[in-house]
Design a protein around this motif. Structure first.
Motif, PDB file in Angstrom:
ATOM      1  N   LYS A   1      -5.048   0.172   5.890  1.00 31.91           N
ATOM      2  CA  LYS A   1      -5.323   0.050   4.450  1.00 31.91           C
ATOM      3  C   LYS A   1      -5.872  -1.319   4.080  1.00 31.91           C
ATOM      4  CE  LYS A   1      -3.468   4.124   3.823  1.00 31.91           C
ATOM      5  NZ  LYS A   1      -2.961   4.389   5.168  1.00 31.91           N
TER       6      LYS A   1
ATOM      7  N   LYS B   1      -0.054   0.987   8.010  1.00 28.85           N
ATOM      8  CA  LYS B   1      -0.465   0.129   6.898  1.00 28.85           C
ATOM      9  C   LYS B   1      -1.674  -0.734   7.246  1.00 28.85           C
ATOM     10  CE  LYS B   1       3.171   1.338   4.428  1.00 28.85           C
ATOM     11  NZ  LYS B   1       3.109   2.006   3.124  1.00 28.85           N
TER      12      LYS B   1
ATOM     13  N   TYR C   1       0.834  -1.201   0.000  1.00 27.26           N
ATOM     14  CA  TYR C   1       0.000   0.000   0.000  1.00 27.26           C
ATOM     15  C   TYR C   1       0.872   1.255   0.000  1.00 27.26           C
ATOM     16  CZ  TYR C   1      -3.397  -3.505   1.386  1.00 27.26           C
ATOM     17  OH  TYR C   1      -4.188  -4.631   1.440  1.00 27.26           O
TER      18      TYR C   1
END
Length: 323
Positions: free
Chosen positions: A278, A275, A161
């Motif tokens: 995401k 992260k 991501y």
């Protein structure tokens, strides 16, 4: 889980019961296994020697020793808050489920309560036996280096991501990989030239090529990924800082650092930091953060001095509440 549409606040009664997923299927599977064992035993008894080996299953308990997790599950039932009775002399009076009570579909508590577990830490004195990318499942991976690696994969890996803040790191990795490939090509040049002269029949002279793939997490995949630095002013007559491998420190300190970092990892996974935020899909029921977060710590006192035990609970609670 609300008992009625007229509910306007107050208690909600819920019972969790560990029971067969499908009672009829459990009966069929057990009888089939018991029948097969009986038939095998009957065929064997007709020979000159009687069967001495124990055939599974001899009873339902033995059958469930192997099949319990696949045939049983935890189901959630609603209770009537109006029929709640307080314990009398310490003896509880659980409410009976009405006949034909149906369980709530799915696992409604999963979206209300998040539970993490830190198992007893007994492996600090020996090499790590395994690892898991998921810090919640990393019960075997007790070393802090493995925990850091799992945390990095979940929250910090710039290859997942990709965000603007990751570009600089990715460019540096790509340049390092390019230079390393050039060095390998030069170093293996003579050997590759010899292999190219094999002229294997039926193959259109393929050219062997060596390429590397550098991943940021690989930098944490070695025994000295985590070190303890001792500053010169710590005593002992040293004039420069010293770095010791992770396993050189005391078991109590290792256990304390490991537990606190595991708590931080659980907290950040629960709050979906960096992260981890995401990976949530709008099509799932996992959009909301569960409002309750429980962490169960097994034997937190292992290897810890009494003074540390006295402050650990307060410090652990503060860590979970940070941010």
């Amino acid at each position: 889980m609300l008992p009625t549409l007229d509910w306007s606040g107050g208690k909600i009664g819920v019972r969790l019961r560990f029971e067969p997923k499908d009672l009829a299927d459990l009966k069929v599977q057990y009888l089939a296994a018991a029948k097969l064992a009986a038939e095998t035993r009957a065929v064997g008894s007709g020979k000159s020697k009687a069967i001495k080996v124990k055939l599974w299953p001899t009873n339902l308990r033995e059958f469930l020793d192997r099949k319990l997790n696949s045939l049983f599950t935890t189901k959630c039932y609603l209770l009537d808050p109006g029929k709640l009775f307080a314990p009398v002399n310490g003896i509880a009076h659980p409410q009976q489920l009405p006949p034909g009570a149906e369980p709530v579909e799915g696992k409604p508590l999963n979206r209300l309560i998040r539970i993490n577990v830190i198992g007893a830490q007994r492996g600090f004195g020996s090499p790590a036996t395994g690892e898991s990318d998921d810090p919640e499942k990393s019960r075997r991976s007790e070393r802090l280096s493995e925990q850091l690696k799992s945390y990095y994969k979940s929250h910090l890996d710039p290859t997942d991501y990709v965000e603007p803040s990751d570009i600089e790191a990715l460019e540096a990795i790509e340049e390092a990989q390019k230079q390393y490939d050039l060095r390998l090509k030069a170093g293996f040049g003579a050997a590759m030239a010899e292999l190219q002269d094999l002229n294997y029949p039926g193959v259109a002279d393929p050219i062997l090529k060596i390429g590397t793939k550098l991943r940021p997490v690989d930098g944490l995949s070695h025994s000295a990924a985590v070190q303890y630095e001792i500053s010169p002013d710590a005593g002992g007559g040293t004039t420069q800082s010293l770095a010791l491998p992770e396993h050189y420190n005391g078991l109590g300190y290792q256990n304390l650092i490991s537990m606190v970092f595991r708590l931080m990892a659980f907290r950040d996974a629960w709050m979906r930091v960096d992260k981890a935020s995401k990976t949530v899909s709008d099509t799932t029921n996992d959009i909301l953060i569960p409002p309750l977060h429980l962490v169960l710590v097994e034997e937190p006192e292992a290897h810890l001095h009494v003074q540390v035990q006295q402050v650990f609970a307060r410090k652990a609670y503060n860590v979970l509440r940070n941010h």
